[in-house]
Design an enzyme around this catalytic site. Sequence first.
Site, PDB file in Angstrom:
ATOM      1  N   GLY B  12     -57.324 -25.516  34.167  1.00 46.96           N
ATOM      2  CA  GLY B  12     -57.857 -26.256  33.598  1.00 46.96           C
ATOM      3  C   GLY B  12     -57.638 -26.082  32.311  1.00 46.96           C
ATOM      4  N   THR B 135     -60.128 -22.851  26.459  1.00 49.65           N
ATOM      5  CA  THR B 135     -61.365 -22.197  27.396  1.00 49.65           C
ATOM      6  C   THR B 135     -62.134 -23.345  27.338  1.00 49.65           C
ATOM      7  OG1 THR B 135     -63.200 -21.607  28.681  1.00 49.65           O
ATOM      8  CG2 THR B 135     -62.296 -20.488  26.814  1.00 49.65           C
ATOM      9  N   ASP B 137     -65.150 -23.449  28.352  1.00 48.71           N
ATOM     10  CA  ASP B 137     -66.743 -22.984  28.731  1.00 48.71           C
ATOM     11  C   ASP B 137     -66.650 -21.457  27.304  1.00 48.71           C
ATOM     12  OD1 ASP B 137     -66.492 -23.176  31.148  1.00 48.71           O
ATOM     13  OD2 ASP B 137     -65.778 -21.976  31.975  1.00 48.71           O
ATOM     14  N   ARG B 184     -69.601 -21.663  34.096  1.00 45.64           N
ATOM     15  CA  ARG B 184     -69.712 -20.498  35.600  1.00 45.64           C
ATOM     16  C   ARG B 184     -70.700 -19.894  35.521  1.00 45.64           C
ATOM     17  NH1 ARG B 184     -67.252 -20.865  40.309  1.00 45.64           N
ATOM     18  NH2 ARG B 184     -65.919 -22.236  39.330  1.00 45.64           N
ATOM     19  N   ARG B 293     -63.703 -32.235  29.572  1.00 39.17           N
ATOM     20  CA  ARG B 293     -62.452 -31.715  29.697  1.00 39.17           C
ATOM     21  C   ARG B 293     -62.043 -32.014  28.527  1.00 39.17           C
ATOM     22  NH1 ARG B 293     -60.998 -27.928  35.215  1.00 39.17           N
ATOM     23  NH2 ARG B 293     -59.594 -30.327  36.052  1.00 39.17           N
TER      24      ARG B 293
END
Lengths: 398, 398
Positions: B12, B135, B137, B184, B293
């Site tokens: 992503g 990332t 995340d 996640r 994002r």
Amino acid sequence: MKGNCLIAQSGGPTAVINNSLCGILKQAMHTQKAGKIFGAKRGIYGMLHGEYANLTHLPSTVLDRLRCSPGAALGSWRCKLSQADVVRMVEHMRSAEIRFFFYIGGNGSMQVARMIEQTAKEMGYGLTVIGIPKTVDNDLCLTDHAPGFGSAAKFIATCVLDIAMDIRSLPGSKRVTIVETMGRNAGWLAAASALSGEGDTDMPPLIYIPEAPFRTDRFLEDIQSQYDRYGCALAVVSEGIRDEAGRLLAEDSIAKDPVGRPQLGGVSAYLARLVSGNTGLQGRNVLPGIWQRSGMLFSSRVDVDEAYQAGKAGFQLALEGRSGVMVSLRRIGKNPYTVAYEHVPLSEVAGRERTFPVEWYDSRSRSVSQAFREYVAPLIQGEVLVPMNNGLPVYQTI
Amino acid sequence: MKGNCLIAQSGGPTAVINNSLCGILKQAMHTQKAGKIFGAKRGIYGMLHGEYANLTHLPSTVLDRLRCSPGAALGSWRCKLSQADVVRMVEHMRSAEIRFFFYIGGNGSMQVARMIEQTAKEMGYGLTVIGIPKTVDNDLCLTDHAPGFGSAAKFIATCVLDIAMDIRSLPGSKRVTIVETMGRNAGWLAAASALSGEGDTDMPPLIYIPEAPFRTDRFLEDIQSQYDRYGCALAVVSEGIRDEAGRLLAEDSIAKDPVGRPQLGGVSAYLARLVSGNTGLQGRNVLPGIWQRSGMLFSSRVDVDEAYQAGKAGFQLALEGRSGVMVSLRRIGKNPYTVAYEHVPLSEVAGRERTFPVEWYDSRSRSVSQAFREYVAPLIQGEVLVPMNNGLPVYQTI
């Protein structure tokens, strides 16, 4: 002009609702024609209970910062009003010697403003009532557009443009993205997303509005065909899209809000599941929700200025002895874009809704016309320099 | 340094992934040490098919505009790779005389980078492999943080702050707002929303992360208690929150994505329904989804610069003859905040996940510690002046 002023903010906030408040206050300070200036705490709630904040001496520095702050600085409220409630409001105003009432709101609020004006008249209390238009939905009649819409339109167009940049860089990922906008009965905000498709990404989003009956089979075909062409698919749907029978999608599972309207926000998740279940593609949704009415960093300079000027114009109308009117924006120039601040009778806007003109929507291509693009483009122009500290906006409350 | 370079972007995108691409390119141009520079079209896809874009003479003006553009400019791709695929990739690289491979990605991508390095070695083909962390995340190991996270954290903190301004101005509306973030298995982004609660709104959001088992009864109590205190309630949940048995909420109804992972994004809608069904309050959700994002206007100056520097540092590592390493950021100064660009073996980051430290989370108050605030605050500092035209950002594609 003798007597005190009361200002109330109503319904859902917008990114620029405080600009209208500041416009009224600045004009009152500038003209020095008002007595005391009060703000109804929490909108109708404060009016029902006579809870007013004294804004007479609010410093200019506070006003300047309020102009860059989302939310309704005075507070707001939603409830159904009885005639007895309205009488009570007028009595509170009479006790505080309020002779000028400014109500910043949408079409439901203009209905309330009208009731207040009529009730005061019946009670033999001289009260000037001025409505200041406000709504992200742009569904107010008799005004070219409503302050609040431009910033929300800019928010949605930016959101869809950013997302288009993301998904176009992952072609073939089998993903379908569905962005949901506000718009209970009117597709203005979803339609504004079309502005995103004019730049480099070159993929116009598929747009679905409440004014055009939604057909599931057609929707799935549209999605598949866009995916086949671009390797990705992006749809923008109004929260209030309806089927050919006029029913909200998945209507049975929708709860009611405090004023008895279906609580919308979620149709994009429903459509994402529909895509996953009925095509070889995977749906996912993006739901900016109430952020689209509070995202200050996306507010448009034009919208911020117009909301402010609408407040000023409202105060001037009161000075001129007008009552029972709403400030109305009339577009008087296209190039350069200019508006005039006029007024329309509350009776002609109260409770009415202005939907998206069908002639501006092409239900075959799920896109909007050039005429709409020319209508909406000026409203999202210009940026606002929001004060930042430690990486986040600095907001003002009162 | 002899031979050509290949750069690929993976997984992503983030708002700053193109900064790492530009950092590599700028350093290559600056040192004039590279041969031709290629970009793998659509990431792994281009590597599998030998589809490369020649970036050697990309004008500086294009690079400058790419630095303000979201999405992965080279394109990206997700799929499961077999050993045969990796052999094929290396063979394509050998055909194009590529000796330096830069892979901008997260922990899954570092696993791929490692496979490529080992496979090339086994094939007797000298290939330098450098990983560049990326990332939103923030779940990459052995780096203080990953480029991409700071901007997404700023996005979420701004979103939650704006929404807090909105809902605090409508107290008593019975509404509960639930914002869903990416994450996640790691709660970094949800946790970053805590920064929103330090200003004027003075209402810290309730934060739920995958690392702390989610209990429905406790959640509903938390919500009710926040509502009772503030007249409104705001929760921020990671998409991957799990119950005490480690199961995703509403796991049975979740589809799988192209690489077989549960397709997340929707738990906030589930929780909103839970609130509406089990309290006297009405839940509604906000799901920024992939916008978090790709929202360039929220990117942090610090993050943009670090992503760029990480790219430059990666090229320098290759120049120095390193291979099989990922650029790693080490925080060397707190006040002022400074980082050093170091490197860690791919073998130690590949496929591993770095979750949110439990000692930074208080599962009683659903809030984060001062230590985490001090960790994350520097990463969201500073704004980026994105070029605007006609009210919308102007983005670059290649």
